[in-house]
Enzyme design. Structure first.
Site, PDB file in Angstrom:
ATOM      1  N   THR B  44       2.852 -32.110 -38.667  1.00  0.00           N
ATOM      2  CA  THR B  44       2.375 -33.485 -38.592  1.00  0.00           C
ATOM      3  C   THR B  44       3.180 -34.278 -37.579  1.00  0.00           C
ATOM      4  O   THR B  44       2.661 -35.202 -36.949  1.00  0.00           O
ATOM      5  CB  THR B  44       2.479 -34.140 -39.989  1.00  0.00           C
ATOM      6  OG1 THR B  44       1.714 -33.354 -40.900  1.00  0.00           O
ATOM      7  CG2 THR B  44       1.993 -35.569 -39.993  1.00  0.00           C
ATOM      8  N   TYR B 131       8.810 -21.636 -42.849  1.00  0.00           N
ATOM      9  CA  TYR B 131       7.562 -22.409 -42.813  1.00  0.00           C
ATOM     10  C   TYR B 131       6.394 -21.423 -42.662  1.00  0.00           C
ATOM     11  O   TYR B 131       6.153 -20.898 -41.581  1.00  0.00           O
ATOM     12  CB  TYR B 131       7.638 -23.369 -41.637  1.00  0.00           C
ATOM     13  CG  TYR B 131       6.540 -24.395 -41.506  1.00  0.00           C
ATOM     14  CD1 TYR B 131       5.482 -24.477 -42.396  1.00  0.00           C
ATOM     15  CD2 TYR B 131       6.577 -25.313 -40.464  1.00  0.00           C
ATOM     16  CE1 TYR B 131       4.501 -25.432 -42.242  1.00  0.00           C
ATOM     17  CE2 TYR B 131       5.600 -26.268 -40.305  1.00  0.00           C
ATOM     18  CZ  TYR B 131       4.555 -26.326 -41.197  1.00  0.00           C
ATOM     19  OH  TYR B 131       3.580 -27.270 -41.035  1.00  0.00           O
ATOM     20  N   LYS B 159       8.336 -22.937 -47.477  1.00  0.00           N
ATOM     21  CA  LYS B 159       7.213 -23.871 -47.510  1.00  0.00           C
ATOM     22  C   LYS B 159       5.953 -23.031 -47.447  1.00  0.00           C
ATOM     23  O   LYS B 159       5.661 -22.426 -46.416  1.00  0.00           O
ATOM     24  CB  LYS B 159       7.326 -24.796 -46.290  1.00  0.00           C
ATOM     25  CG  LYS B 159       6.222 -25.824 -46.110  1.00  0.00           C
ATOM     26  CD  LYS B 159       6.496 -26.647 -44.841  1.00  0.00           C
ATOM     27  CE  LYS B 159       5.554 -27.828 -44.663  1.00  0.00           C
ATOM     28  NZ  LYS B 159       4.148 -27.468 -44.494  1.00  0.00           N
TER      29      LYS B 159
END
Lengths: 304, 304
Positions: B44, B131, B159
């Protein structure tokens, strides 16, 4: 320039940088072999992993080493602003054309892909080849999107992924795409196992990984196919089946990297981390396949 | 630090550069809201599209604006050498942890993904969050690969993508992964519609896009879920269903970009090309959804 065999050489790279003299020699042997064009900084040329300065230098070295053979230079990047910088560098280096894949991180909408090509095409003074490679970019082009992009006057060719193995399906695939393209835009096949079939199905060019290393056999396939010699083209391509299997299993980049290294053309390591050389067992397999193939093809792996 | 709500703010960027003062304000309002950690330069936060210098500056600005709230900084890049540079910059900027996705162009083997984490972990002095985001990296982690990477002492969290919507399946997913991880490694869910469900299924953290913009409601969901209040957490998350639908249709990045812009928090354009703002009709839809949601959530879109 977007016709015939377009050969895509490696850019041997390690953690210390690019081996520019090896790049020059890899390109020069393609010029000597008489390929129709040379694709520097394609996926096989590792463009996505190199800095702007490294790419600028490789474009210069490749254009110089290519003699009269026209050079396409890959300009793809995640960000449009960087693509424009690479385009400028490539043109200054003397690229005859540029090759642009819509590299993605956030999945791109069709409007974003179109916008990328429109932004870049507006700044170009050489023709552009649209690089449709969903295996690396994860962008899936519809024929409608291809047609829209091909309206941009800078577009001269589309590099498409492998055509279907079945000849009628391959012809239908090429015909469907051809129907939405202006006449000036050629179609080139990639995915080396589909080279012969794609050309026989009506593609104008073969954008070839193996052609960057073994130009002679790829030129022979291209000439046979372009002359309408279906049997001759398929016979030559089928002989390479053990190689196509290795490409499918390990990715063509890692396989041609191992072949070039075993032929003494480049050092080791020659791929930028995180990419790794093939594991030992796969390397032995590659060596065995090459040893079996080269006498038959009368193409010593180190010369061209 | 890898527990609770980790909020991922935007990095408003146009063709002239990053709006650093907007970054500072976006981060400061998350600190004021009391989130557990802030994820700067996540997907993001557009890390993949920014230069080294831009990323270095954003890390500095974010750490400064975050006050006592720990900041994770995204260090992903296609090339290991670049990841190492970003890691060094992030640590110098005062990152409490780094977040690393295996960004790919050539599809990566499991050994290459492992090698990337091993090379980077060896150089770190702060913990690392793995991630796992196949939607952008196209790397699919097996649990075996997660377990292998988690053995690296620097790894503190993973994550993961959205857990399944069905609670028993979500619990099973988290339990399977937990079984291959050392105790020190936490699991955080992402994919905001799965935030409540993932926490209720046993995830330790929620790595949240909406949390970077609307921290209050995401904190309320997190607290309810962590307190075992299934109904409360789901009720809050279900109210946001129209937003989750917009995320699914347009990608969460484009939607939070439009919301932040409409709330006056950032300018326009705020995404780097080739990314485009949402088309006008989608923007109207976003505005209508936000207008309907915010009174009920008592969270004015511009404040936190």
């Amino acid at each position: 320039m977007f016709h015939g065999l377009s050969a895509f050489p490696l850019t041997p790279t390690d953690e210390d940088g690019v081996d520019e003299s090896a790049v020059a020699e890899l390109v020069a042997r393609l010029d000597r072999a008489g390929v129709d064009s040379i694709g520097a900084l394609g996926s096989t040329g590792g463009y996505a992993y190199l800095s702007r300065e490294q790419r600028r230098r490789v474009a210069q070295v490749a254009v110089r080493a290519a003699g009269d053979t026209p050079v396409l230079v890959g300009i793809g990047a995640l960000r449009t602003a960087d693509v424009l910088r690479h385009a400028e560098d490539a043109q200054r280096a003397g690229a005859a054309a540029v090759l642009l894949a819509p590299v993605s991180y956030q999945p791109l909408t069709d409007d974003e892909v179109y916008g990328l090509y429109a932004d870049v095409a507006a700044e170009l003074s050489v023709p552009l080849c649209v690089y449709d490679n969903p295996g690396t970019t994860h962008v899936v082009f519809s024929d409608e999107l291809h047609g829209r992009i091909a309206e941009l006057p800078a577009v001269g060719s589309i590099k498409i992924p492998a055509t279907p193995p079945e000849p009628a399906q391959a012809r239908a695939r090429v015909a469907r795409l051809r129907a939405v393209l202006p006449d000036r835009v050629t179609i080139g096949v990639s995915g080396d196992p589909a080279g012969a079939g794609g050309l026989l199905a009506g593609c104008d060019a073969w954008y070839s990984v193996l052609g960057g290393l073994w130009p002679q056999v790829c030129l022979a396939i291209t000439r046979a196919a372009r002359a309408g010699d279906d049997d001759g083209a398929h016979r030559l391509s089928d002989r390479l089946a053990p190689l196509w299997e290795l490409f499918a299993r390990h990715g063509s980049l890692r396989v041609v990297s191992a072949i070039a290294e075993q032929a003494g053309l480049i050092g080791t390591p020659n791929l930028p981390r995180p990419l790794l050389p093939l594991p030992a067992e796969a390397r032995r397999h590659v060596a065995a396949v090459v040893e079996e193939l080269t006498p038959e093809l009368s193409e010593p792996p180190g010369r061209a």
